[in-house]
Design a protein around this motif. Structure first.
Motif, mmCIF file in Angstrom:
data_model
loop_
_atom_site.group_PDB
_atom_site.id
_atom_site.type_symbol
_atom_site.label_atom_id
_atom_site.label_comp_id
_atom_site.label_asym_id
_atom_site.label_seq_id
_atom_site.Cartn_x
_atom_site.Cartn_y
_atom_site.Cartn_z
ATOM 1 N N GLY A 481 26.938 -1.899 3.781
ATOM 2 C CA GLY A 481 25.802 -1.193 3.222
ATOM 3 C C GLY A 481 24.970 -0.512 4.293
ATOM 4 N N ALA A 482 24.178 0.464 3.856
ATOM 5 C CA ALA A 482 23.405 1.262 4.804
ATOM 6 C C ALA A 482 22.343 0.438 5.507
ATOM 7 N N PRO A 503 21.237 14.548 12.695
ATOM 8 C CA PRO A 503 21.847 15.879 12.498
ATOM 9 C C PRO A 503 23.367 15.857 12.460
ATOM 10 N N MET A 504 23.989 14.809 13.011
ATOM 11 C CA MET A 504 25.446 14.689 12.982
ATOM 12 C C MET A 504 25.946 13.942 11.755
ATOM 13 N N LEU A 505 25.017 13.468 10.924
ATOM 14 C CA LEU A 505 25.419 12.680 9.756
ATOM 15 C C LEU A 505 25.802 13.628 8.631
ATOM 16 N N GLN A 506 26.968 14.222 8.759
ATOM 17 C CA GLN A 506 27.488 15.170 7.779
ATOM 18 C C GLN A 506 28.996 14.983 7.708
ATOM 19 N N PRO A 507 29.596 15.237 6.557
ATOM 20 C CA PRO A 507 31.028 14.928 6.385
ATOM 21 C C PRO A 507 31.927 15.576 7.417
ATOM 22 N N LEU A 592 26.222 7.426 0.410
ATOM 23 C CA LEU A 592 26.005 6.592 1.590
ATOM 24 C C LEU A 592 25.264 7.345 2.688
ATOM 25 N N LEU A 593 25.593 8.606 2.907
ATOM 26 C CA LEU A 593 24.931 9.356 3.967
ATOM 27 C C LEU A 593 23.435 9.480 3.689
#
Length: 924
Positions: A481-482, A503-507, A592-593
């Protein structure tokens, strides 16, 4: 199981149904030192008691799959594409640079004309003999070494090259432009009335043969081949039997056909076998007893991991061996090439890497990780396994991957230790680049070991290090979990380092397997939301039916419903909508992101959340550019033969003004078409302004996407609930599609019958109906397509159909919506017809039914085209359609340009003003 053979094309072993010999035991009660209650564990125990049998030498066990006899190498396909591109460039130069080609031929002829006659004769004789003897000699040498498959490949390539040569000669002689013919041929010295061959009928097959059999990999034979080719080219040029461009084209055809053949039929598999692995271990000083193949995990990333073996020794602890060969390197080549094309340089890695480079990189990263204080497998030996594979020998680590651990064993201490290993790497600027579950190993003592360092990077930049943090956050978040994932990262890295990774938390910054998992979870969330909406709707209908049954007991049904009954029905419908909205809100889950972002923002509210720009070019942009270039090329070819000066001077400006008025009226019709499917009250003039703003949005997004998004946003701002706004726009689009198809068939039918007294339908309409029927049969017969369509239709009925039922209960709204659609189509058809009449006369006019068919077909294609506003696709379709129905090209092209100018380009400025106005008013 015993190895079946040592030949490169043989299988490495027979598949086994036994479980994988994991490097760690799933049962902590196992007595083995490294765990695993398998056959491999029993052999390790036997080894510890000195009972190993020497008969097990060269044995490879486990799930060792059979090797395919042939493999399709992506490198062969790339060489084929490069060769075809070179042929196209060569022909383009010959076609458009006639002066350059003529000057080059004259210079070469002048230079070679000074060669002595004796040298020319000797070169010609030697090359004529050698060009036949060298292939035969190489074939004999390969047959002696029992490599007949390569000879068969070479013969097939030679036959195909000869066929391509004949086809090229025929094309140049009969259909090629004169400039290409002059560049590739010249008068034959023996017969001035005949021309030389554009492509050498014997040289191209020889080149294809020698390339397909792999002569270029053998230095001696390669040198002989080049000498023979140069001698032959020299003698042919000097004697005047060829041209420089003909020789280059011959080489390219032979080379391209060879690699095309190799890719089509496959190359012989040269991957090392299990016995090759055992022999390689002996060359570096080990005495192996047996080897167990470990499962490769995710097939999509197998090329990044290599094949892994657990190897037991006669006199020492076991080993973990990784084997990397060219075939595994080629896996995922096109995916990596696409990533390199679309992503910025720091976010990618090289898609072309030699085995030596891969070996050196993994060895360097293994030593660097241990030097940084991180727990990583200890590399103790490396070696080549022939020319096409390398191996890396590690001390056996043991343990289980994070993916294989049950949830209850993933403790906070384990998470803390994982982040400590990453912190150690980052302290020395080492990026792992693949922190997924199967790259994190946990041994029996609970120590975390980071594996799969092969694709890592030393001296990494800040962005790569932040990508590692974001990847590990998602990897751990998928398991615990987050909240726990972020808390463990904060305890080790600190809030600043964790906040910097947002900023890097992208698919696109995550690994391929992680993206696939997130997509799967998103589909499951959407399915749960749909089920919740359907269940709420069903419960509301049941409740309404029970209330109606209870209220109607003993009461006669009224002949005509009164106002009170209508109000009650509307109240029940509103109650049902509220129930659906509440159920949707309860079922809605954050991905989740988003959960990770919220957890980090609780600690650092000022943390940057705007995603970093990692893409160099978006796929949609690339496709739009290609489609736009094709459309522009088509339009330019149509316009080059048209004289616009006299055409514009003779234009009928009255019809131009009429076309402008019809174009302006289309925005009012579009507003009616939208409001007809919105039961709520929405201002009409503001809706018209939103449609004008859509003219600006169409330029920056595909037509079928931009308009839907803008209308949905507009209705939400106008007070319509988000779910109902989407349903209203969807209902409008669904009705529009049905009207579009019916009008296309109707006008097509009229087009086919307008010139004949009988009511026989057009052949085009019949062909269209048959095509639709075939597509329906294909979709219903293929399980994957059937499931895809059923899923989409189910989601449609969950939202759009209830909205359509609401509209059907209000005939005035329904008439407004359908009337607006028909009026919208009529405005566009009349605008196109006025544009035609502005440049034509009575002799060039066509029927309004033909104009309608052409417009409807062009509009359908424009909606499907990925380019903004359907640029290129619409123009091409309309021009071709008008020419097909009998309009001269000199009238069709300018008429289409005027139509598109009035309906697409001129409204951009008013659309931009309307967009900004509505944005300031918070209506968008």
């Amino acid at each position: 199981m015993k190895q079946q053979g040592a030949h490169p094309g043989d299988a490495e072993g027979t598949p086994d149904a036994s479980p994988r010999p994991d490097t760690a035991s799933a049962d902590p009660k196992d007595a083995d030192t490294k765990g695993a209650g398998t056959e491999a564990a029993r052999k390790r125990a036997a080894l510890d008691t000195d009972d190993a049998d020497t008969a097990h030498i060269d044995e490879v066990e486990g799930d060792e799959p059979l090797l395919p006899a042939r493999v399709h190498r992506p490198s062969d396909l790339m060489r084929l594409l490069v060769g075809v591109l070179a042929v196209v460039v060569l022909l383009a130069i010959a076609a458009f640079a006639h002066g350059t080609t003529s000057g080059l031929e004259q210079d070469i002829t002048k230079g070679t004309g000074q060669a002595p006659d004796l040298l020319i004769k000797i070169a010609g004789l030697a090359s004529s003999i050698a060009i036949l003897l060298v292939p035969v000699a190489f074939a004999i040498e390969r047959l002696i070494k029992r490599d007949g498959l390569r000879i068969a490949d070479g013969v097939l390539a030679a036959v195909l090259a000869h066929g391509v040569t004949l086809a090229t000669d025929l094309w140049v002689a009969r259909a090629a432009p004169d400039s290409i013919q002059e560049a590739l041929t010249q008068p034959s010295p023996g017969d001035l009335n005949a021309l030389t061959d554009p492509v050498h009928g014997y040289l191209a097959p020889v080149i294809a043969y020698m390339t397909a059999v792999g002569m270029s990999r053998r230095p001696k034979w390669r040198a002989v081949l080049w000498v023979v080719l140069l001698l032959d080219a020299f003698s042919m040029l000097v004697t005047g039997y060829t041209t420089p461009f003909s020789i280059i084209l011959t080489v390219l055809i032979g080379w391209s056909v060879a690699y095309g053949t190799l890719y089509a039929v496959g190359s012989p598999n040269v991957r090392p076998t299990g016995r090759t692995l055992m022999a390689g271990l002996r060359t570096v000083g080990f005495r192996p007893v047996s080897a167990s193949r470990e499962e490769s995990g995710d097939a999509s990333e197998a090329g990044d991991r290599g094949r892994r073996y657990f190897v037991t020794l006669e006199d020492g602890p076991p080993l973990d061996v990784t084997v990397v060969d060219r075939e595994q390197q080629a896996q995922g080549f096109f995916y990596r090439a696409w990533r390199n094309l679309t992503l910025r340089g720091f976010a990618t890695r090289s898609s072309l890497q030699s085995l030596r480079q891969a070996l050196e990189q993994e060895a360097l990263l293994a030593y660097a990780a241990i030097a940084a204080g991180a727990n990583a497998p200890k590399l103790i030996a490396t070696s080549e396994l022939g020319p096409d594979a390398v191996m890396l020998v590690y001390e056996h680590s043991g343990g289980r991957t994070l993916d294989s651990l049950p949830d209850e064993e993933i403790t906070d201490e384990l998470l803390h230790d994982t982040w400590c290993q990453v912190r150690a790497l980052q302290s020395r600027r080492i990026a792992h680049r693949r922190l997924v579950g199967d790259a994190i190993l946990v041994d029996r003592s609970g120590t975390v070991i980071l594996t799969d360092l092969r694709i890592g990077e030393i001296a990494a930049g800040d962005l790569l290090l932040r990508m590692d943090v974001s990847q590990l956050l998602v990897t751990l978040g998928l398991r615990v979990g987050a909240e726990r994932a972020v808390a463990s990262a904060l305890s080790v890295l600190g809030p600043d380092a964790v906040a910097d990774c947002l900023p890097m938390l992208q698919p696109i910054a995550l690994s391929r397997s992680t993206r696939a998992t997130l997509r799967k979870l998103a589909r499951e969330r959407a399915e749960r939301e749909r089920e919740a909406v359907l269940e709420a709707s069903r419960q509301a209908r049941l409740l309404r039916a029970e209330q109606a049954a209870a209220g109607d007991t003993g009461k006669p049904a009224p002949e005509k419903p009164d106002k009170k009954a209508k109000k009650a029905v509307r109240a029940e419908q509103r109650a049902e909508k509220r129930a659906i909205d509440e159920a949707l809100e309860e079922a809605r889950e954050e991905d989740l992101l988003t959960q990770i972002r919220h957890e980090v923002l609780r600690i650092r509210p000022q943390a940057p959340v705007e995603p970093a720009r990692l893409e160099r070019v978006r796929p949609r942009t690339l496709i739009s550019f290609i489609a736009g270039a094709i459309g522009a090329y088509f339009l330019l070819t149509q316009l080059t033969h048209i004289e616009f000066g006299p055409l514009i001077a003779n234009a009928e400006w009255g019809w131009v003004i009429a076309a402008v008025l019809f174009s302006a009226a289309s925005y009012f019709a579009a507003a009616l078409a939208l409001l007809g499917f919105v039961p709520e009250r929405v201002p009409f003039l503001r809706t018209v302004a939103a449609q004008v703003a859509g003219s600006f949005v169409k330029i920056v997004a595909p037509a079928a996407v931009g308009g839907v998004a803008l209308n949905t946003r507009f209705l939400q701002r106008a007070g319509v609930r988000p779910g109902l706004a989407v349903a209203s726009v969807g209902a409008s689009q669904l009705f529009g599609l049905g009207c579009h198809i019916l009008m296309l068939l109707s006008f097509g039918y009229l087009t086919g019958t307008e010139k004949t007294p009988s009511l026989s339908p057009s052949r085009t309409v019949i062909a269209g109906l048959l095509t639709v029927a075939v597509l329906v049969l294909v979709v219903t017969s293929v399980p994957f397509l059937r499931k895809f369509v059923v899923t989409r239709v189910r989601s449609l009925f969950a939202g759009v159909v209830p909205r359509m039922l609401d509209v059907l209960q209000r005939p005035q709204k329904l008439v407004t919506g359908i009337g607006g659609m028909l009026l919208l189509t009529a405005c566009f058809v009349m605008c196109l017809d006025a544009s035609i009449r502005a440049f034509g006369d009575e002799t060039t006019s066509i029927s309004i039914a033909s104009v309608a068919v052409v417009f409807l077909a062009g509009n359908a294609l424009g909606s499907a085209a990925p380019t903004p506003g359907g640029v290129g696709a619409v123009e091409a379709t309309l021009t071709v359609g008008l020419i097909a129905v009998g309009l001269p090209k000199e009238v069709a092209a300018p008429a289409v340009l005027l139509f598109r100018l009035l309906t697409l380009w001129l409204p951009v400025l008013p659309g931009w003003l309307a967009f900004n106005h509505l944005t300031r008013k918070e209506a968008l």
